[in-house]
Scaffold this active site. Structure first.
Site, PDB file in Angstrom:
ATOM      1  N   ASP A   1      -9.499   9.586  -4.375  1.00 48.95           N
ATOM      2  CA  ASP A   1      -8.470   8.260  -3.557  1.00 48.95           C
ATOM      3  C   ASP A   1     -10.475   7.938  -3.822  1.00 48.95           C
ATOM      4  O   ASP A   1     -10.034   7.192  -2.529  1.00 48.95           O
ATOM      5  CB  ASP A   1      -8.342   9.077  -2.123  1.00 48.95           C
TER       6      ASP A   1
ATOM      7  N   MET B   1      -3.723   7.627  11.526  1.00 48.00           N
ATOM      8  CA  MET B   1      -3.078   6.349  10.444  1.00 48.00           C
ATOM      9  C   MET B   1      -2.468   5.131  11.470  1.00 48.00           C
ATOM     10  O   MET B   1      -1.289   4.768  11.162  1.00 48.00           O
ATOM     11  CB  MET B   1      -2.003   6.561  10.151  1.00 48.00           C
TER      12      MET B   1
ATOM     13  N   LYS C   1      -6.390   3.784  -3.324  1.00 48.20           N
ATOM     14  CA  LYS C   1      -6.660   2.551  -2.765  1.00 48.20           C
ATOM     15  C   LYS C   1      -7.942   1.710  -2.331  1.00 48.20           C
ATOM     16  O   LYS C   1      -8.989   1.797  -2.199  1.00 48.20           O
ATOM     17  CB  LYS C   1      -5.795   2.261  -1.442  1.00 48.20           C
TER      18      LYS C   1
HETATM   19  N1  SAH Z   1      -5.834  14.011   4.831  1.00 50.00           N
HETATM   20  C1  SAH Z   1      -7.103  13.814   6.019  1.00 50.00           C
HETATM   21  C2  SAH Z   1      -6.136  12.392   6.475  1.00 50.00           C
HETATM   22  C3  SAH Z   1      -5.561  11.489   5.787  1.00 50.00           C
HETATM   23  S1  SAH Z   1      -4.336  10.428   6.835  1.00 50.00           S
HETATM   24  C4  SAH Z   1      -7.880  14.366   6.708  1.00 50.00           C
HETATM   25  O1  SAH Z   1      -7.630  14.804   7.294  1.00 50.00           O
HETATM   26  O2  SAH Z   1      -8.311  13.550   7.661  1.00 50.00           O
HETATM   27  C5  SAH Z   1      -5.780   8.663   6.408  1.00 50.00           C
HETATM   28  C6  SAH Z   1      -5.838   8.915   8.600  1.00 50.00           C
HETATM   29  O3  SAH Z   1      -7.250   9.627   8.263  1.00 50.00           O
HETATM   30  C7  SAH Z   1      -7.085   7.258   8.020  1.00 50.00           C
HETATM   31  O4  SAH Z   1      -5.417   6.194   8.899  1.00 50.00           O
HETATM   32  C8  SAH Z   1      -7.531   7.735   9.355  1.00 50.00           C
HETATM   33  O5  SAH Z   1      -6.168   7.602  11.073  1.00 50.00           O
HETATM   34  C9  SAH Z   1      -7.944   9.280   9.558  1.00 50.00           C
HETATM   35  N2  SAH Z   1      -9.090   8.942   8.735  1.00 50.00           N
HETATM   36  C10 SAH Z   1     -10.106   9.566   7.789  1.00 50.00           C
HETATM   37  N3  SAH Z   1     -10.585   9.260   7.419  1.00 50.00           N
HETATM   38  C11 SAH Z   1     -11.530   8.778   8.604  1.00 50.00           C
HETATM   39  C12 SAH Z   1     -12.816   8.504   9.126  1.00 50.00           C
HETATM   40  N4  SAH Z   1     -13.942   8.760   8.103  1.00 50.00           N
HETATM   41  N5  SAH Z   1     -13.420   7.717  10.271  1.00 50.00           N
HETATM   42  C13 SAH Z   1     -11.604   7.215  10.756  1.00 50.00           C
HETATM   43  N6  SAH Z   1     -10.111   8.297  10.597  1.00 50.00           N
HETATM   44  C14 SAH Z   1     -10.925   8.742   9.726  1.00 50.00           C
END
Ligand code: SAH
Length: 341
Positions: free
Chosen positions: A120, A253, A142
């Site tokens: 991804d 999110m 995406k």
């Molecule tokens: N599996 C992922 C989460 C996926 S949902 C995890 O464990 O981190 C995607 C959400 O994760 C985004 O909308 C945001 O809220 C958060 N996110 C992921 N990477 C990020 C980053 N580098 N900085 C800030 N928020 C992040």
């Protein structure tokens, strides 16, 4: 099986029925060999035998007498037995938030052994390719102007490639099981009878606040942390339950729902001056934090032009952070620009 020897430029003949040789070919190519593939005895011509310096006979090909005769005395011949099908496997790997610096050693190893990587993480496809040399890197994520491959299609590709005998790594942001649909992908692999393992990753839910110096728990301040999806606004009862539970609320999110989220928490009785933060693009060069209170944060986020991906943190722990200490003017302007604190 990883080939440790450098085979750069070595002409290698791989002999075996179609479908069984794919992963042997890939592994030799990854080691630098120039592979000629022969799927039946008829393909092992004099010209081929003269040219190659190593022959690998896969599965039943080890018993093809005419092939052994043709190769006799010309080059070393190695037998590569084929374990019972299915030989392929699926490994879900959590890449952590941001770049690939936060991969675990197990994740690095899984990438090194991969034949296919479904990723991804578009910005880092080049980095993925470096860690998975020889693997086919398929971008299923995406990006602007590019539609993500639907979940069912990702699972179909994953199962199909693994069934063909390949080691498929599904590389996912953060941790695969935290709002990452990892559970569905594991189920798809299990239903297909494929071995599947999961390499955890650092979740943005903990790692991103931490990168801004916000501890999600703190002795004497918060001993509860609740991670919620802000994909849809909180129901009234959910907000009430969160407030009753106390501690830290981490929202993933949730940027497009920042106003309804903070409003729901305030309505459920959370103090208006509870510290709150948005940590944007954690672990990237553009990382930034915006700190304020439950009341001021939505407006500060709009003024600061905050967008996704961001983690929202609500709770007294925000007051303990480096970004809170650096905030510019307590109520008037809570925007704190920072690097990795
Ligand atoms: N599996 C992922 C989460 C996926 S949902 C995890 O464990 O981190 C995607 C959400 O994760 C985004 O909308 C945001 O809220 C958060 N996110 C992921 N990477 C990020 C980053 N580098 N900085 C800030 N928020 C992040």
């Amino acid at each position: 099986m990883l080939i440790d020897t450098d085979l750069t430029g070595l002409p290698v003949l791989v002999v075996g029925p179609p479908g069984l040789t794919t992963s042997v070919v890939r592994r030799h190519e990854r080691a630098g060999a120039v592979v000629t593939l022969a799927s039946g005895p008829g393909d092992v011509t004099q010209e081929v035998c003269n040219r190659v310096r190593l022959a690998v006979l896969v599965g039943p090909a080890a018993g093809w007498a005419s092939v052994r005769d043709a190769l006799a005395g010309r080059c070393p011949v190695v037998d590569a037995p084929v374990p019972a099908a299915p030989r392929g496997r699926v490994v879900l790997v959590g890449a952590g938030p941001g770049g690939l610096d936060l991969l675990t050693l197990a994740g690095v190893r899984a990438l090194a052994e991969a034949d296919v990587v479904l990723t991804d993480r578009l910005a880092e496809v080049g980095d993925v390719a470096r860690l998975a040399p020889g693997a086919e890197v398929v971008d299923v994520g995406k990006r602007p102007g590019h539609h993500a491959v639907p979940q069912g299609e990702i699972e179909r590709i994953m199962v199909e490639r693994a069934r063909a005998g390949l080691t498929v790594v599904r590389l996912k942001g953060g941790d695969p099981y935290v709002f990452g649909r990892g559970g569905e992908e594991v189920e798809a692999a299990v239903e297909a009878g494929l071995p599947v393992t999961v390499v955890p990753g650092i979740s943005s839910a903990v790692g991103v606040p931490g990168s801004a110096g916000i501890p999600v728990t703190h002795r004497g301040v918060s001993h509860v942390v609740t991670v919620v999806s802000g994909h849809v606004p909180l129901e009234e009862e959910q907000a009430q339950a969160l407030v009753a539970l106390g501690g830290t609320v981490v929202v993933l999110m949730g940027m497009h729902n920042l106003v309804p989220l903070t409003t729901a928490l305030a309505r459920a009785g959370l103090a208006a001056d509870t510290p709150a933060a948005v940590v944007e693009r954690g672990f990237t060069p553009d990382q930034r934090s915006i700190v304020g209170t439950l009341t001021t944060l939505p407006d500060l986020a709009v003024r600061g032009g905050a967008s996704s991906p961001s983690v929202i943190v609500v709770g007294e722990v925000v007051r303990r952070s480096a970004v809170w200490a650096r905030r510019v003017g307590a109520d008037a302007d809570g925007i704190a620009m920072d690097g990795v604190a």
